[in-house]
Write a protein that holds these residues in place. Structure first.
Motif, PDB file in Angstrom:
ATOM      1  N   PRO A  53      51.198  29.570  37.066  1.00 21.26           N
ATOM      2  CA  PRO A  53      49.964  30.055  37.700  1.00 21.26           C
ATOM      3  C   PRO A  53      49.018  30.735  36.718  1.00 21.26           C
ATOM      4  O   PRO A  53      49.440  31.394  35.766  1.00 21.26           O
ATOM      5  CB  PRO A  53      50.482  31.068  38.733  1.00 21.26           C
ATOM      6  CG  PRO A  53      51.887  30.653  39.009  1.00 21.26           C
ATOM      7  CD  PRO A  53      52.408  30.117  37.702  1.00 21.26           C
ATOM      8  N   THR A  54      47.743  30.588  36.989  1.00 22.55           N
ATOM      9  CA  THR A  54      46.705  31.218  36.169  1.00 22.55           C
ATOM     10  C   THR A  54      46.510  32.667  36.613  1.00 22.55           C
ATOM     11  O   THR A  54      46.505  32.968  37.809  1.00 22.55           O
ATOM     12  CB  THR A  54      45.381  30.446  36.307  1.00 22.55           C
ATOM     13  OG1 THR A  54      45.608  29.092  35.909  1.00 22.55           O
ATOM     14  CG2 THR A  54      44.292  31.048  35.434  1.00 22.55           C
ATOM     15  N   VAL A  55      46.341  33.554  35.634  1.00 23.32           N
ATOM     16  CA  VAL A  55      46.277  34.997  35.892  1.00 23.32           C
ATOM     17  C   VAL A  55      45.100  35.598  35.120  1.00 23.32           C
ATOM     18  O   VAL A  55      44.844  35.223  33.972  1.00 23.32           O
ATOM     19  CB  VAL A  55      47.584  35.689  35.438  1.00 23.32           C
ATOM     20  CG1 VAL A  55      47.527  37.192  35.681  1.00 23.32           C
ATOM     21  CG2 VAL A  55      48.782  35.080  36.156  1.00 23.32           C
ATOM     22  N   LEU A  56      44.393  36.541  35.761  1.00 25.42           N
ATOM     23  CA  LEU A  56      43.377  37.332  35.071  1.00 25.42           C
ATOM     24  C   LEU A  56      44.046  38.584  34.510  1.00 25.42           C
ATOM     25  O   LEU A  56      44.791  39.270  35.225  1.00 25.42           O
ATOM     26  CB  LEU A  56      42.270  37.770  36.033  1.00 25.42           C
ATOM     27  CG  LEU A  56      41.138  36.805  36.363  1.00 25.42           C
ATOM     28  CD1 LEU A  56      40.119  37.506  37.257  1.00 25.42           C
ATOM     29  CD2 LEU A  56      40.453  36.288  35.108  1.00 25.42           C
ATOM     30  N   ILE A  57      43.776  38.883  33.239  1.00 26.22           N
ATOM     31  CA  ILE A  57      44.319  40.102  32.624  1.00 26.22           C
ATOM     32  C   ILE A  57      43.191  40.958  32.077  1.00 26.22           C
ATOM     33  O   ILE A  57      42.092  40.472  31.783  1.00 26.22           O
ATOM     34  CB  ILE A  57      45.311  39.783  31.479  1.00 26.22           C
ATOM     35  CG1 ILE A  57      44.615  38.964  30.371  1.00 26.22           C
ATOM     36  CG2 ILE A  57      46.536  39.069  32.018  1.00 26.22           C
ATOM     37  CD1 ILE A  57      45.435  38.851  29.086  1.00 26.22           C
ATOM     38  N   THR A  58      43.470  42.251  31.939  1.00 28.07           N
ATOM     39  CA  THR A  58      42.520  43.186  31.344  1.00 28.07           C
ATOM     40  C   THR A  58      43.302  44.326  30.694  1.00 28.07           C
ATOM     41  O   THR A  58      44.529  44.390  30.811  1.00 28.07           O
ATOM     42  CB  THR A  58      41.546  43.740  32.407  1.00 28.07           C
ATOM     43  OG1 THR A  58      40.512  44.492  31.768  1.00 28.07           O
ATOM     44  CG2 THR A  58      42.268  44.630  33.418  1.00 28.07           C
ATOM     45  N   ARG A  59      42.604  45.210  29.996  1.00 29.81           N
ATOM     46  CA  ARG A  59      43.284  46.358  29.394  1.00 29.81           C
ATOM     47  C   ARG A  59      43.764  47.310  30.488  1.00 29.81           C
ATOM     48  O   ARG A  59      43.110  47.477  31.523  1.00 29.81           O
ATOM     49  CB  ARG A  59      42.347  47.104  28.442  1.00 29.81           C
ATOM     50  CG  ARG A  59      42.229  46.454  27.071  1.00 29.81           C
ATOM     51  CD  ARG A  59      41.284  47.236  26.160  1.00 29.81           C
ATOM     52  NE  ARG A  59      41.769  48.584  25.896  1.00 29.81           N
ATOM     53  CZ  ARG A  59      42.615  48.906  24.920  1.00 29.81           C
ATOM     54  NH1 ARG A  59      43.079  47.957  24.122  1.00 29.81           N
ATOM     55  NH2 ARG A  59      42.985  50.156  24.738  1.00 29.81           N
ATOM     56  N   SER A  60      44.889  47.931  30.248  1.00 25.83           N
ATOM     57  CA  SER A  60      45.537  48.773  31.270  1.00 25.83           C
ATOM     58  C   SER A  60      44.662  49.915  31.751  1.00 25.83           C
ATOM     59  O   SER A  60      44.727  50.316  32.918  1.00 25.83           O
ATOM     60  CB  SER A  60      46.854  49.340  30.722  1.00 25.83           C
ATOM     61  OG  SER A  60      47.741  48.307  30.395  1.00 25.83           O
ATOM     62  N   GLU A  61      43.830  50.482  30.863  1.00 25.38           N
ATOM     63  CA  GLU A  61      43.074  51.679  31.255  1.00 25.38           C
ATOM     64  C   GLU A  61      41.771  51.383  31.993  1.00 25.38           C
ATOM     65  O   GLU A  61      41.073  52.304  32.426  1.00 25.38           O
ATOM     66  CB  GLU A  61      42.775  52.555  30.030  1.00 25.38           C
ATOM     67  CG  GLU A  61      41.706  51.992  29.098  1.00 25.38           C
ATOM     68  CD  GLU A  61      42.301  51.136  28.000  1.00 25.38           C
ATOM     69  OE1 GLU A  61      41.605  50.913  26.992  1.00 25.38           O
ATOM     70  OE2 GLU A  61      43.448  50.696  28.154  1.00 25.38           O
ATOM     71  N   ILE A  82      43.340  42.912  24.214  1.00 28.47           N
ATOM     72  CA  ILE A  82      44.075  44.091  23.738  1.00 28.47           C
ATOM     73  C   ILE A  82      43.173  44.976  22.884  1.00 28.47           C
ATOM     74  O   ILE A  82      43.212  46.209  22.968  1.00 28.47           O
ATOM     75  CB  ILE A  82      45.315  43.658  22.928  1.00 28.47           C
ATOM     76  CG1 ILE A  82      46.352  43.018  23.857  1.00 28.47           C
ATOM     77  CG2 ILE A  82      45.937  44.840  22.183  1.00 28.47           C
ATOM     78  CD1 ILE A  82      47.490  42.318  23.131  1.00 28.47           C
ATOM     79  N   GLY A  83      42.317  44.343  22.073  1.00 38.25           N
ATOM     80  CA  GLY A  83      41.430  45.096  21.188  1.00 38.25           C
ATOM     81  C   GLY A  83      40.195  45.651  21.874  1.00 38.25           C
ATOM     82  O   GLY A  83      39.397  46.362  21.238  1.00 38.25           O
ATOM     83  N   GLY A  84      40.015  45.341  23.158  1.00 43.00           N
ATOM     84  CA  GLY A  84      38.864  45.855  23.885  1.00 43.00           C
ATOM     85  C   GLY A  84      37.577  45.092  23.644  1.00 43.00           C
ATOM     86  O   GLY A  84      36.494  45.555  23.994  1.00 43.00           O
ATOM     87  N   HIS A  85      37.678  43.894  23.068  1.00 42.05           N
ATOM     88  CA  HIS A  85      36.492  43.102  22.772  1.00 42.05           C
ATOM     89  C   HIS A  85      36.163  42.104  23.887  1.00 42.05           C
ATOM     90  O   HIS A  85      35.089  41.501  23.886  1.00 42.05           O
ATOM     91  CB  HIS A  85      36.694  42.325  21.464  1.00 42.05           C
ATOM     92  CG  HIS A  85      37.134  43.190  20.325  1.00 42.05           C
ATOM     93  ND1 HIS A  85      36.357  44.220  19.837  1.00 42.05           N
ATOM     94  CD2 HIS A  85      38.286  43.199  19.593  1.00 42.05           C
ATOM     95  CE1 HIS A  85      37.001  44.816  18.841  1.00 42.05           C
ATOM     96  NE2 HIS A  85      38.173  44.219  18.680  1.00 42.05           N
ATOM     97  N   LEU A  86      37.087  41.921  24.817  1.00 46.19           N
ATOM     98  CA  LEU A  86      36.909  40.972  25.918  1.00 46.19           C
ATOM     99  C   LEU A  86      37.386  41.655  27.198  1.00 46.19           C
ATOM    100  O   LEU A  86      38.552  42.047  27.288  1.00 46.19           O
ATOM    101  CB  LEU A  86      37.727  39.704  25.654  1.00 46.19           C
ATOM    102  CG  LEU A  86      37.685  38.604  26.719  1.00 46.19           C
ATOM    103  CD1 LEU A  86      36.293  37.966  26.772  1.00 46.19           C
ATOM    104  CD2 LEU A  86      38.736  37.541  26.425  1.00 46.19           C
ATOM    105  N   PRO A  87      36.485  41.811  28.193  1.00 49.05           N
ATOM    106  CA  PRO A  87      36.877  42.517  29.417  1.00 49.05           C
ATOM    107  C   PRO A  87      38.043  41.879  30.163  1.00 49.05           C
ATOM    108  O   PRO A  87      38.953  42.567  30.616  1.00 49.05           O
ATOM    109  CB  PRO A  87      35.595  42.479  30.268  1.00 49.05           C
ATOM    110  CG  PRO A  87      34.484  42.326  29.277  1.00 49.05           C
ATOM    111  CD  PRO A  87      35.051  41.468  28.186  1.00 49.05           C
TER     112      PRO A  87
END
Length: 319
Positions: free
Chosen positions: A124-132, A194-199
């Motif tokens: 399955p396809t999943v959207l991810i983002t930084r934890s904070e 992870i680096g915060g460059h992509l929401p």
């Protein structure tokens, strides 16, 4: 004695008439082509799978994973499609991309150029983002994008990838436009998230547990686009739970150039089937284990007929 000589001659004739089959895969390394950058779900699956397939086939079998990223996986697919059908070039193909690209542009390959060997996963396809971040669910993503158009960027693996198609489906279903950013694979996507460059990034469910690291990682999953929660991510809500009927997964498996010997296909198919049941492999590939969905090549090819119908409709509606 005469009978023995006849048997020897008969076997010699068989080997001469089928020299490639007789030698495969012992006389040189087999290339396994991945059309995306290292570190993504396709790449990681290929490396784990074929290290065990190599052991299963035994002898001097050697499989070497080669990354040929670019053009949404088209470069890798084309390389495999044009290779000699001798069993020494294989590809890890991704559906929907494999089927969809030739529907929307002139590609360097056609689906008919491949002999499908086996499906390995349906992920399955999943959207991810930084934890904070304050983004915890799909309605929040869509709400921000609606109020402030252009502020939400979502990575994907290029035209026709599962991530790009998810954005299309979200637009047609909700009317909300998310800004897509193409990458050469989920590996680079994950680095930028992870680096915060992509929401937001679009990855497969099997990639997420390693990123979350038992809740101590810097990445969290926002939503998964499947009818029910994947065993890989039992705590991540589906889009359908939010009333948004969008489904998307990445089927990944092994293919060879059309015309490869049926004997080679059968040996590969059998080896892959055995590996996917091997407890040692399931431990080594713990992230993929919950999304394993083996199908022999012929059955996989048949099952894709329904996918093609849906994708043709999407291609017709493409902006």
């Amino acid at each position: 004695m005469m009978r023995f000589k006849r048997l020897v001659l008969a076997f010699s004739a068989l080997a001469i008439s089928n020299p490639l089959w007789a030698a495969w895969p012992d006389d040189k390394p087999v290339e396994v082509v991945v059309g995306f950058a290292p570190g993504g779900g396709t790449d990681l699956m290929a490396r784990k799978l074929f290290s065990f397939v190599q052991k299963r086939l035994g002898g001097k079998a050697q499989f070497v994973v080669v990354n040929k990223p670019g053009a949404s996986g088209e470069l890798g697919n084309a390389y495999v499609a044009k290779a000699q059908p001798d069993g020494y070039t294989l590809g890890i193909v991704n559906v929907p991309t494999l089927l969809y690209l030739p529907m929307v542009r002139k590609t360097q390959y056609q689906v008919e150029d491949f002999q499908l060997v086996a499906r390995v996963v349906d992920d399955p396809t999943v959207l991810i983002t930084r934890s904070e971040t304050r983004i915890d669910n799909l309605p929040t993503v869509l709400g921000i994008a609606k109020q402030t158009p252009g502020v939400i960027s979502v990575g994907h693996n290029g035209d026709g990838s599962n991530g790009e198609l998810v954005l299309q489906l979200l637009r047609s279903t909700t009317g909300v436009e998310l800004t897509g950013v193409p990458y050469k694979g989920t590996g680079p996507q994950k680095i930028d998230v992870i680096g915060g460059h992509l929401p937001l990034g679009t990855v497969s469910a099997g990639e997420v547990p390693e990123l979350q690291k038992g809740g101590t990682g810097t990445v969290k999953a926002v939503v998964q686009f499947t009818s029910k929660r994947s065993a890989a991510l039992p705590n991540v809500p589906t889009a359908m739970e939010a009333g948004i009927n969008v489904l998307m997964s990445s089927e990944r498996g092994v293919a060879a150039p059309k015309g490869v010997s049926s004997d080679i296909v059968k040996r590969l198919e059998s080896a892959i089937a055995a590996v996917l049941k091997d407890p040692e492999f399931l431990t080594a590939a713990a992230a993929d284990a919950p999304v394993i969905a083996f199908l022999p090549g012929a059955q996989w090819s048949k099952s894709l007929e329904q996918n093609q119908k849906a994708l043709k409709q999407m291609a017709a509606n493409r902006k």
